[in-house]
Scaffold this active site. Structure first.
Site, PDB file in Angstrom:
ATOM      1  N   ALA A 117     -15.963  37.268  -1.575  1.00 48.60           N
ATOM      2  CA  ALA A 117     -14.746  36.922  -0.793  1.00 48.60           C
ATOM      3  C   ALA A 117     -14.513  35.574  -0.623  1.00 48.60           C
ATOM      4  O   ALA A 117     -13.269  35.217  -0.085  1.00 48.60           O
ATOM      5  CB  ALA A 117     -14.894  37.822   0.517  1.00 48.60           C
ATOM      6  N   ASN A 183     -22.238  38.812   3.839  1.00 45.50           N
ATOM      7  CA  ASN A 183     -22.687  38.122   2.283  1.00 45.50           C
ATOM      8  C   ASN A 183     -21.995  36.863   2.110  1.00 45.50           C
ATOM      9  O   ASN A 183     -22.577  36.054   1.262  1.00 45.50           O
ATOM     10  CB  ASN A 183     -22.390  39.159   1.113  1.00 45.50           C
ATOM     11  CG  ASN A 183     -22.988  40.568   1.198  1.00 45.50           C
ATOM     12  OD1 ASN A 183     -24.291  40.595   0.940  1.00 45.50           O
ATOM     13  ND2 ASN A 183     -22.479  41.653   1.852  1.00 45.50           N
ATOM     14  N   HIS A 213     -11.914  33.728   6.023  1.00 46.84           N
ATOM     15  CA  HIS A 213     -13.251  32.960   5.762  1.00 46.84           C
ATOM     16  C   HIS A 213     -12.983  31.696   5.774  1.00 46.84           C
ATOM     17  O   HIS A 213     -12.087  31.040   5.017  1.00 46.84           O
ATOM     18  CB  HIS A 213     -13.830  33.435   4.481  1.00 46.84           C
ATOM     19  CG  HIS A 213     -14.077  34.792   4.294  1.00 46.84           C
ATOM     20  ND1 HIS A 213     -15.011  35.682   5.295  1.00 46.84           N
ATOM     21  CD2 HIS A 213     -13.354  35.966   3.902  1.00 46.84           C
ATOM     22  CE1 HIS A 213     -14.991  36.573   4.893  1.00 46.84           C
ATOM     23  NE2 HIS A 213     -14.060  36.902   3.912  1.00 46.84           N
TER      24      HIS A 213
HETATM   25  N1  LIG Z   1     -20.257  39.017  -1.626  1.00 49.67           N
HETATM   26  C1  LIG Z   1     -19.105  39.560  -0.996  1.00 49.67           C
HETATM   27  O1  LIG Z   1     -18.165  38.426  -0.863  1.00 49.67           O
HETATM   28  C2  LIG Z   1     -19.099  40.925  -0.389  1.00 49.67           C
HETATM   29  C3  LIG Z   1     -20.169  41.652  -0.720  1.00 49.67           C
HETATM   30  N2  LIG Z   1     -19.685  42.838  -0.260  1.00 49.67           N
HETATM   31  C4  LIG Z   1     -21.011  43.916  -0.354  1.00 49.67           C
HETATM   32  O2  LIG Z   1     -20.625  45.142  -1.199  1.00 49.67           O
HETATM   33  C5  LIG Z   1     -20.980  46.225  -0.641  1.00 49.67           C
HETATM   34  C6  LIG Z   1     -20.055  47.278  -1.324  1.00 49.67           C
HETATM   35  O3  LIG Z   1     -18.770  47.237  -0.811  1.00 49.67           O
HETATM   36  P1  LIG Z   1     -17.683  48.340  -0.980  1.00 49.67           P
HETATM   37  O4  LIG Z   1     -17.494  48.724  -2.211  1.00 49.67           O
HETATM   38  O5  LIG Z   1     -16.294  47.801  -0.264  1.00 49.67           O
HETATM   39  O6  LIG Z   1     -18.514  49.423  -0.086  1.00 49.67           O
HETATM   40  P2  LIG Z   1     -18.230  51.200  -0.310  1.00 49.67           P
HETATM   41  O7  LIG Z   1     -18.881  51.540   0.969  1.00 49.67           O
HETATM   42  O8  LIG Z   1     -16.975  51.529  -0.452  1.00 49.67           O
HETATM   43  O9  LIG Z   1     -19.046  51.434  -1.363  1.00 49.67           O
HETATM   44  C7  LIG Z   1     -20.485  51.202  -1.419  1.00 49.67           C
HETATM   45  C8  LIG Z   1     -21.011  52.129  -2.654  1.00 49.67           C
HETATM   46  O10 LIG Z   1     -22.491  51.851  -2.742  1.00 49.67           O
HETATM   47  C9  LIG Z   1     -23.128  53.124  -3.103  1.00 49.67           C
HETATM   48  N3  LIG Z   1     -24.586  52.943  -2.756  1.00 49.67           N
HETATM   49  C10 LIG Z   1     -25.063  52.645  -1.458  1.00 49.67           C
HETATM   50  N4  LIG Z   1     -26.508  52.632  -1.625  1.00 49.67           N
HETATM   51  C11 LIG Z   1     -26.780  52.733  -2.899  1.00 49.67           C
HETATM   52  C12 LIG Z   1     -28.080  52.956  -3.550  1.00 49.67           C
HETATM   53  N5  LIG Z   1     -29.115  52.565  -3.009  1.00 49.67           N
HETATM   54  N6  LIG Z   1     -27.998  53.195  -5.040  1.00 49.67           N
HETATM   55  C13 LIG Z   1     -26.635  53.686  -5.471  1.00 49.67           C
HETATM   56  N7  LIG Z   1     -25.460  53.451  -5.011  1.00 49.67           N
HETATM   57  C14 LIG Z   1     -25.719  53.310  -3.686  1.00 49.67           C
HETATM   58  C15 LIG Z   1     -22.345  53.925  -1.888  1.00 49.67           C
HETATM   59  O11 LIG Z   1     -22.651  55.292  -2.253  1.00 49.67           O
HETATM   60  P3  LIG Z   1     -22.703  56.523  -0.880  1.00 49.67           P
HETATM   61  O12 LIG Z   1     -21.088  56.997  -1.018  1.00 49.67           O
HETATM   62  O13 LIG Z   1     -23.474  57.562  -1.582  1.00 49.67           O
HETATM   63  O14 LIG Z   1     -23.235  55.732  -0.048  1.00 49.67           O
HETATM   64  C16 LIG Z   1     -20.927  53.662  -2.429  1.00 49.67           C
HETATM   65  O15 LIG Z   1     -20.741  54.138  -3.471  1.00 49.67           O
HETATM   66  C17 LIG Z   1     -20.813  45.950   0.891  1.00 49.67           C
HETATM   67  O16 LIG Z   1     -21.664  46.915   1.551  1.00 49.67           O
HETATM   68  C18 LIG Z   1     -21.293  44.448   0.925  1.00 49.67           C
HETATM   69  O17 LIG Z   1     -22.840  44.569   1.015  1.00 49.67           O
HETATM   70  C19 LIG Z   1     -18.608  43.289   0.093  1.00 49.67           C
HETATM   71  C20 LIG Z   1     -17.519  42.477   0.382  1.00 49.67           C
HETATM   72  C21 LIG Z   1     -17.582  41.133  -0.062  1.00 49.67           C
HETATM   73  O1  LIG Z   2     -15.069  41.105   1.826  1.00 54.13           O
HETATM   74  C1  LIG Z   2     -15.087  40.197   3.019  1.00 54.13           C
HETATM   75  O2  LIG Z   2     -14.215  39.932   3.438  1.00 54.13           O
HETATM   76  C2  LIG Z   2     -16.595  39.759   3.275  1.00 54.13           C
HETATM   77  C3  LIG Z   2     -17.631  40.544   3.315  1.00 54.13           C
HETATM   78  O3  LIG Z   2     -17.625  41.852   3.755  1.00 54.13           O
HETATM   79  C4  LIG Z   2     -18.913  40.058   3.080  1.00 54.13           C
HETATM   80  O4  LIG Z   2     -19.085  39.004   3.316  1.00 54.13           O
HETATM   81  O5  LIG Z   2     -20.053  41.001   3.054  1.00 54.13           O
END
Ligand SMILES: NC(=O)C1=CN([C@@H]2O[C@H](COP(=O)(O)OP(=O)(O)OC[C@H]3O[C@@H](n4cnc5c(N)ncnc54)[C@H](OP(=O)(O)O)[C@@H]3O)[C@@H](O)[C@H]2O)C=CC1
Ligand SMILES: O=C([O-])CC(=O)C(=O)O
Length: 260
Positions: A117, A183, A213
């Protein structure tokens, strides 16, 4: 290029629906009992592990968050499958980070961290090769962007009359306390001054509608400020749309003859 995903949530669904040319989704890993949901979201046959995937992917794209990388990252890397991950904050656990490094070395492959992000990581990483780099990251989201996070334990998100800083500390602490929201703090830290030297502030602000951010960096190179107002993904107000776009950009770059 054949890719498989970990997760089937907001980021995974966006990536699957917008794959670049020459990229084929051949599998997705979900948690036990979530096969139907994964199939509905991604239209692929779901698997429960790397070994269970119908085809060996060229790249495993972790869109699941820390739990997904923890559950499947090591197996993929040790098997020589490159991993691209949004779960940057998971590397704040030094022990797990060392395990990832060892697995990638053993498999002769690498773990790539998505810019997610945020942007300006290139400038931070150049600045880090100079001296005296000092970096502060500030993450500001509307109250609904902090639902399901530790902010709920210290704030009544529904009743905020103005911005409230609910976390102030190092990027390592932020990444571990807010696995779904910080993250970006970890990405800024890993690109720049490091997880323990990068300051992080997290703010819930009823006056904003975007995920904002900001990086403030200073060092022997000079100084810069970077701010992004990210719109959330449909399906998850916590996650910015740019995160999914950064994965698509990484997929495109991986196949490019000229890279930037
Ligand atoms: N680097 C960055 O800038 C960012 C990073 N992120 C990270 O990305 C993640 C995902 O975001 P988002 O898609 O919006 O979240 P969602 O909650 O929409 O989706 C998460 C998905 O991951 C699945 N999941 C969770 N644990 C496991 C596992 N052990 N094995 C397989 N699948 C799993 C969930 O399944 P279930 O439905 O079964 O729970 C769900 O399908 C966030 O939690 C965050 O950590 C997000 C935004 C920014
Ligand atoms: O998507 C965003 O804005 C940031 C976020 O959730 C993350 O850093 O995990």
């Amino acid at each position: 290029m054949k890719i498989a995903l970990i997760g089937h949530g907001a980021i995974a669904a966006y990536v699957a629906a917008n794959l670049p040319a020459n990229t084929q989704l051949t599998g997705a890993i979900c948690r036990p009992g979530r096969e139907a949901a994964a199939h509905e979201a991604l239209s692929v046959v779901p698997a429960l592990s790397v070994a269970d995937l119908p085809e060996r992917p060229d790249l495993l794209v972790d869109c699941a968050g820390h739990a997904g990388l923890r559950a499947h990252g090591l197996a993929a890397l040790a098997a020589g499958i490159e991993v691209l991950s949004v779960s940057v904050g998971a590397l704040a656990d030094a022990g797990f980070c060392a395990e990832l490094e060892a697995a990638a070395r053993a498999g002769g492959t690498r773990l790539c961290l998505a810019s997610g992000a945020i942007g300006a990581l290139d400038a931070l990483s150049a600045a880090a090769t100079g001296q005296g780099l000092a970096v502060t990251y500030t993450g500001r989201k509307p109250p609904q962007g902090w639902r399901g996070s530790r902010a709920e334990e210290v704030l009544d998100l529904e009743a905020l009359a103005g911005p409230v800083t609910h976390f102030s500390g190092t990027a390592r602490e932020a990444a571990q306390a807010y696995p779904k929201n910080a993250n970006v703090a970890a990405a800024v830290a890993l690109a720049g001054a490091g997880l323990d030297a990068t300051r992080a502030e997290l703010i819930a602000d009823p006056g904003v509608t975007a995920n904002i951010h900001e990086i403030a960096a200073e060092g022997s190179f000079g100084r810069f400020r970077f701010q992004i107002e990210g719109l959330p993904l449909p399906g998850n107000p916590r996650s910015s749309a740019l995160t999914a776009l950064s994965l698509l950009a990484a997929l495109r770059q991986r196949q490019a003859t000229i890279r930037i």
